[in-house]
Structures are given as C-alpha cells and as structure tokens.
Design a protein around this motif. Structure first.
Motif, PDB file in Angstrom:
ATOM      1  N   ALA A  95     -29.337  25.928 -32.931  1.00 34.12           N
ATOM      2  CA  ALA A  95     -28.018  25.420 -32.556  1.00 34.12           C
ATOM      3  C   ALA A  95     -27.372  24.639 -33.700  1.00 34.12           C
ATOM      4  O   ALA A  95     -26.176  24.776 -33.964  1.00 34.12           O
ATOM      5  CB  ALA A  95     -28.128  24.537 -31.311  1.00 34.12           C
ATOM      6  N   TRP A  96     -28.156  23.816 -34.387  1.00 29.96           N
ATOM      7  CA  TRP A  96     -27.606  22.957 -35.431  1.00 29.96           C
ATOM      8  C   TRP A  96     -27.411  23.684 -36.758  1.00 29.96           C
ATOM      9  O   TRP A  96     -26.528  23.337 -37.525  1.00 29.96           O
ATOM     10  CB  TRP A  96     -28.511  21.745 -35.635  1.00 29.96           C
ATOM     11  N   LYS A  97     -28.276  24.661 -37.058  1.00 33.10           N
ATOM     12  CA  LYS A  97     -28.177  25.441 -38.304  1.00 33.10           C
ATOM     13  C   LYS A  97     -28.163  24.542 -39.542  1.00 33.10           C
ATOM     14  O   LYS A  97     -27.331  24.681 -40.443  1.00 33.10           O
ATOM     15  CB  LYS A  97     -26.926  26.340 -38.282  1.00 33.10           C
ATOM     16  N   ILE A  98     -29.122  23.627 -39.592  1.00 31.73           N
ATOM     17  CA  ILE A  98     -29.244  22.735 -40.741  1.00 31.73           C
ATOM     18  C   ILE A  98     -29.655  23.531 -41.980  1.00 31.73           C
ATOM     19  O   ILE A  98     -30.486  24.426 -41.906  1.00 31.73           O
ATOM     20  CB  ILE A  98     -30.289  21.638 -40.443  1.00 31.73           C
ATOM     21  N   GLY A  99     -29.069  23.197 -43.117  1.00 29.53           N
ATOM     22  CA  GLY A  99     -29.368  23.911 -44.355  1.00 29.53           C
ATOM     23  C   GLY A  99     -28.255  24.872 -44.735  1.00 29.53           C
ATOM     24  O   GLY A  99     -27.442  25.259 -43.905  1.00 29.53           O
ATOM     25  N   ARG A 100     -28.217  25.243 -46.007  1.00 28.22           N
ATOM     26  CA  ARG A 100     -27.158  26.121 -46.492  1.00 28.22           C
ATOM     27  C   ARG A 100     -27.386  27.567 -46.062  1.00 28.22           C
ATOM     28  O   ARG A 100     -28.521  28.043 -46.024  1.00 28.22           O
ATOM     29  CB  ARG A 100     -27.075  26.040 -48.019  1.00 28.22           C
ATOM     30  N   LYS A 101     -26.296  28.256 -45.773  1.00 26.50           N
ATOM     31  CA  LYS A 101     -26.363  29.643 -45.352  1.00 26.50           C
ATOM     32  C   LYS A 101     -26.942  30.512 -46.456  1.00 26.50           C
ATOM     33  O   LYS A 101     -26.570  30.383 -47.622  1.00 26.50           O
ATOM     34  CB  LYS A 101     -24.962  30.132 -44.965  1.00 26.50           C
ATOM     35  N   LYS A 102     -27.867  31.375 -46.110  1.00 27.26           N
ATOM     36  CA  LYS A 102     -28.547  32.319 -46.997  1.00 27.26           C
ATOM     37  C   LYS A 102     -29.525  31.637 -47.951  1.00 27.26           C
ATOM     38  O   LYS A 102     -30.263  32.309 -48.653  1.00 27.26           O
ATOM     39  CB  LYS A 102     -27.551  33.167 -47.787  1.00 27.26           C
ATOM     40  N   ILE A 103     -29.525  30.293 -47.995  1.00 22.87           N
ATOM     41  CA  ILE A 103     -30.547  29.564 -48.738  1.00 22.87           C
ATOM     42  C   ILE A 103     -31.559  28.980 -47.761  1.00 22.87           C
ATOM     43  O   ILE A 103     -32.749  28.893 -48.064  1.00 22.87           O
ATOM     44  CB  ILE A 103     -29.906  28.447 -49.591  1.00 22.87           C
ATOM     45  N   ASP A 104     -31.070  28.608 -46.583  1.00 22.86           N
ATOM     46  CA  ASP A 104     -31.921  28.183 -45.466  1.00 22.86           C
ATOM     47  C   ASP A 104     -32.800  26.994 -45.838  1.00 22.86           C
ATOM     48  O   ASP A 104     -33.986  26.943 -45.496  1.00 22.86           O
ATOM     49  CB  ASP A 104     -32.782  29.358 -44.971  1.00 22.86           C
ATOM     50  N   ASP A 105     -32.212  26.038 -46.547  1.00 21.04           N
ATOM     51  CA  ASP A 105     -32.981  24.899 -47.036  1.00 21.04           C
ATOM     52  C   ASP A 105     -32.758  23.668 -46.157  1.00 21.04           C
ATOM     53  O   ASP A 105     -32.360  22.602 -46.631  1.00 21.04           O
ATOM     54  CB  ASP A 105     -32.611  24.585 -48.489  1.00 21.04           C
ATOM     55  N   GLY A 106     -33.029  23.826 -44.882  1.00 19.61           N
ATOM     56  CA  GLY A 106     -32.881  22.735 -43.938  1.00 19.61           C
ATOM     57  C   GLY A 106     -34.196  22.357 -43.287  1.00 19.61           C
ATOM     58  O   GLY A 106     -35.131  23.168 -43.226  1.00 19.61           O
TER      59      GLY A 106
END
Length: 306
Positions: A95-106
């Motif tokens: 739901a929150w999608k923490i991290g950058r898109k396509k880098i997924d560093d959350g």
C-alpha cells in the motif's frame, strides 16, 4: 400435529436468526487490521513516541533519503491480529510503496506493540544488503534488547540507524534532484521579489535586449536568486519561468495604448496591478507531503519478538 410442527419451525428459525446475529457481531473482531494512511516517515498509532522523538527520527530519515535516495518508514500499531506480522507488513508495503520505482530501495520497520512482535520489511532493491540474516541481527542485537527494557524510542532509533548504515554500503543510483517548495514564509517575499524584478528591473533588460531575450535574462536572474536563497532546483525553475511570463506579458500590455489599440512606440510603463501572485500552501514537513516512491516488495526481511 400441525401446531407442534409450527412451534418447532419457530424455535428453529429463532435459533438461526440468533446465530446469524452473533456471527455478524463477531465478524469485525476477526477482520483484518486496516493499513494506516501514510502520513509521514514515522506513523505511530500507539502514542509510544513523543512528538519530539517523531520529529528527530523523521528528520534523520528525510536527510538519509536526500543523500542516498532510499526511503525508510516506521510504523507502530497496537496489533496486527488476526494476521501475523508478516502478512500485515507485506500489505503495508504494497500500500505504501516505500522506495523508488524500479529501484525498489525501500524498507519498513513495523512494530506491533501489544503483540510484542516486530518486522523489518525489505524492498527488492535492498535484499542484497539488508538481507534476511542482517535484518534478523538488527532485530535481535539492536532493537529487542532495548524493547525488553521498555526503551522503545532507543530501540527504534538505534535500529533505524543500523539499517541506514547497512543500506549506505549498497551501491544505488544517485537520487534525482527533488522539488522542495519550502514554506509559506519563504515563498511570500519571493513572490514579491519575482513580481518586482519581472516588471521593474526586467524592463531595463527588455529595453536593451528586446522583449524575448530580455524576459529570458530576467527569468534567469530570478531562478538564480531562488536557487541561492532556498536551494531548490524545482522552485528555481518555477519562479524563473513565472518571471519570464510576467515580464513578457507586461510588455505586451504596455505596448498598446489603452482604448486605442495603438502602440506607444515601445515605451515601458508599469501601471497599476489588478492582481498579485500568491503561492499555494506548502509544507516541508512530513505531514501531507511524504509519499512512497513506487517501490516493490517481495517478502524479504525478518521478524522477531521481545
């Protein structure tokens, strides 16, 4: 015989209705906990952290994101029941999608205080650094010992600090320049300066260089001033463009004599302004401004208890 059957039917119907009512009343107890709204980098639904603690931790996470690009969030809830903390945490991550898109560093640190469970949920892009083993060690060696002593603030702060140090060792793309719109106190005087430079000082440049080039130079000056004052690349571009537009339009209006449609021969006059530029309300704090960057999670991380 008919009366007996009717009484039996009535009793059965009453039992069914009573059972249905009990189930309806009990259903909310077994419903999944709703995913809290992402209102900031630190979301505490238990009142465990003071406002000062939240501010300090949020600033640390904000500075880390500015420097590294990665996003870390903290969530404290009373319970995740009837779900396990692993099931609840992945719903929060999706739901929150923490991290950058396509880098997924959350990464998300989730604490279920009443359940005495916690979890570090890790995005795909950090699984090479913040591994399951490393996440478990952070929980077991850094966080839970302080939790057992009742020091939730220290456990969360130290745990986040260790997560930051681990992620710092992972080579990730450099963060893109972010748009920082400052606060209303900064924008109000800048709006006045933009209007003054565009119409006043900009007139001299347009007289020497022409309408188009003079307006471009004026916009460049405004953008440079904004950059030095606020250090915001996005706001510098916005106000620079606004200055160019104001100056260019001001010359178009001043080049025509009111009521005649005839040119004044290129003379510039300011005239009175019927309206002003006003900035929208913007805040540099987490409240209402922080959002996930579109990162994806696959269930990596670790859980623990105290």
């Amino acid at each position: 015989m008919t009366a007996r059957l009717w009484r039996a039917y009535s009793v059965l119907a009453s039992c069914v209705l009573t059972l249905a009512l009990l189930l309806a009343l009990a259903f909310p107890v077994f419903a999944d906990v709703a995913v809290p709204q992402l209102t900031g980098r630190v979301v505490d639904q238990t009142g465990t952290l003071s406002s000062g603690d939240i501010a300090l931790l949020s600033q640390k996470l904000r500075d880390f994101e500015t420097r590294k690009g990665s996003q870390i969030a903290v969530l404290i809830v009373p319970t995740t029941q009837p779900e396990t903390i692993e099931q609840f945490s992945i719903r929060v991550a999706e739901a929150w999608k923490i991290g950058r898109k396509k880098i997924d560093d959350g990464a998300i640190l989730v604490v279920a205080k009443n359940d005495r469970h916690l979890r570090i949920e890790v995005g795909y892009g950090l699984e090479g650094a913040l591994t399951d083993v490393t996440s478990r060690r952070i929980i077991d060696e850094i966080i839970t010992p302080k939790f057992r002593n009742g020091d939730f603030t220290g456990g969360i702060s130290d745990g986040v600090e260790r997560m930051i140090r681990v992620i710092d060792g992972e080579p990730l793309p450099v963060p893109s320049p972010t748009v920082n719109f400052g606060n209303l106190d900064d924008l109000a005087p800048l709006a006045i300066v933009t209007l003054f430079v565009s119409v006043g000082i900009g007139g001299a440049f347009r007289a020497m260089l022409g309408r188009l080039l003079g307006s471009l130079v004026t916009g460049g000056i405004i953008a440079t001033l904004t950059w030095f004052i606020l250090g915001s690349f996005g706001l510098a571009l916005a106000l620079g463009g606004l200055g160019f537009i104001i100056g260019f339009i001001a010359d178009l209006f001043s080049a025509i004599t009111p009521g005649t449609g005839r040119s004044r021969g290129g003379a510039w006059s300011s005239g009175s302004s019927g309206g002003g530029w006003s900035s929208g309300s913007s805040s540099s704090s987490d409240s209402g401004s922080f959002s996930g960057g579109g990162g994806s999670f696959g269930g990596g991380g670790a859980s623990g208890s105290w």
